[in-house]
Scaffold this motif. Structure first.
Motif, PDB file in Angstrom:
ATOM      1  N   MET A  15       0.847  -1.187   0.000  1.00  0.00           N
ATOM      2  CA  MET A  15       0.000   0.000   0.000  1.00  0.00           C
ATOM      3  C   MET A  15       0.885   1.241   0.000  1.00  0.00           C
ATOM      4  N   ASP A  16       0.562   2.185  -0.904  1.00  0.00           N
ATOM      5  CA  ASP A  16       1.328   3.425  -1.031  1.00  0.00           C
ATOM      6  C   ASP A  16       0.933   4.383   0.092  1.00  0.00           C
ATOM      7  N   LYS A  75      -2.953   9.782  -4.446  1.00  0.00           N
ATOM      8  CA  LYS A  75      -2.825   9.729  -5.892  1.00  0.00           C
ATOM      9  C   LYS A  75      -3.964  10.551  -6.496  1.00  0.00           C
ATOM     10  N   VAL A  76      -3.676  11.268  -7.606  1.00  0.00           N
ATOM     11  CA  VAL A  76      -4.725  11.981  -8.334  1.00  0.00           C
ATOM     12  C   VAL A  76      -4.784  11.452  -9.767  1.00  0.00           C
ATOM     13  N   VAL A 111     -13.201   8.580 -20.772  1.00  0.00           N
ATOM     14  CA  VAL A 111     -13.089   7.432 -19.882  1.00  0.00           C
ATOM     15  C   VAL A 111     -11.631   7.213 -19.478  1.00  0.00           C
ATOM     16  N   LEU A 112     -10.734   7.448 -20.424  1.00  0.00           N
ATOM     17  CA  LEU A 112      -9.316   7.299 -20.126  1.00  0.00           C
ATOM     18  C   LEU A 112      -8.764   8.602 -19.560  1.00  0.00           C
ATOM     19  N   PRO A 113      -8.011   8.520 -18.453  1.00  0.00           N
ATOM     20  CA  PRO A 113      -7.458   9.752 -17.875  1.00  0.00           C
ATOM     21  C   PRO A 113      -6.311  10.291 -18.729  1.00  0.00           C
ATOM     22  N   ILE A 114      -6.063  11.590 -18.607  1.00  0.00           N
ATOM     23  CA  ILE A 114      -4.916  12.178 -19.291  1.00  0.00           C
ATOM     24  C   ILE A 114      -3.669  12.081 -18.426  1.00  0.00           C
ATOM     25  N   GLY A 115      -3.846  11.678 -17.188  1.00  0.00           N
ATOM     26  CA  GLY A 115      -2.695  11.502 -16.319  1.00  0.00           C
ATOM     27  C   GLY A 115      -3.071  10.926 -14.971  1.00  0.00           C
ATOM     28  N   GLU A 116      -2.130  10.209 -14.379  1.00  0.00           N
ATOM     29  CA  GLU A 116      -2.303   9.649 -13.039  1.00  0.00           C
ATOM     30  C   GLU A 116      -0.993   9.907 -12.297  1.00  0.00           C
ATOM     31  N   PHE A 117      -1.081  10.613 -11.164  1.00  0.00           N
ATOM     32  CA  PHE A 117       0.122  11.094 -10.495  1.00  0.00           C
ATOM     33  C   PHE A 117       0.038  10.899  -8.992  1.00  0.00           C
ATOM     34  N   ASP A 167      -6.789   8.488  -1.454  1.00  0.00           N
ATOM     35  CA  ASP A 167      -5.809   8.532  -0.375  1.00  0.00           C
ATOM     36  C   ASP A 167      -5.302   7.127  -0.060  1.00  0.00           C
ATOM     37  N   PRO A 168      -4.292   7.027   0.782  1.00  0.00           N
ATOM     38  CA  PRO A 168      -3.675   5.716   1.052  1.00  0.00           C
ATOM     39  C   PRO A 168      -4.630   4.673   1.640  1.00  0.00           C
TER      40      PRO A 168
END
Length: 132
Positions: free
Chosen positions: A1-2, A6-7, A15-21, A47-48
């Motif tokens: 578990m991180d 994450k956003v 439907v597909l995100p332009i980014g995951e960070f 959140d974690p």
């Protein structure tokens, strides 16, 4: 578990995100890939421990040529023939300002013309009355 939040970033209803960070993040949104008009940025956070949050931010894209119109306003009630002045100009490459066509000429408002006529009439009256 991180152990970090994450956003996931979406534009409009994709439907597909332009980014995951992983947060914190600095992100460049390239609006040149979007058509002019109203869009929204949807940011989903996780959140974690697995809880999610969402934020939706509407924004307007104006990458294309700017369009101005003189003689017709939104929701005007009109009749007959309308004299319109329409101008459109682009921003160029944003490293060089395009002066040609970047200003829209406008007709002089009637109240300005009436003010000039009134001032000239007063000046003539004043000159005639002060001489005699």
């Amino acid at each position: 578990m991180d152990s970090k939040t994450k956003v996931i970033i979406f534009v409009d209803e994709e439907v597909l995100p332009i980014g995951e960070f992983i947060t914190p993040v600095n992100f460049d949104l390239d609006t040149r890939k979007l058509i002019d008009g109203l869009h929204h940025l949807k940011i989903v956070s996780k959140d974690p421990i697995g809880k999610e949050g969402i934020k939706i931010i509407p924004f307007m894209v104006r990458n294309g040529p700017s369009i101005t119109i003189d003689g017709l306003d939104p929701n005007d009630e009109v009749d007959g023939i309308l004299p319109l002045m329409i101008n459109a100009y682009g921003k160029g490459n944003q490293k060089q300002f395009l002066i040609d066509g970047s200003e829209t000429p406008k007709s002089v408002p009637s109240w300005v013309i009436a003010g000039i006529i009134a001032f000239v009439a007063w000046a003539i009256y004043y000159t005639i009355t002060s001489l005699g």
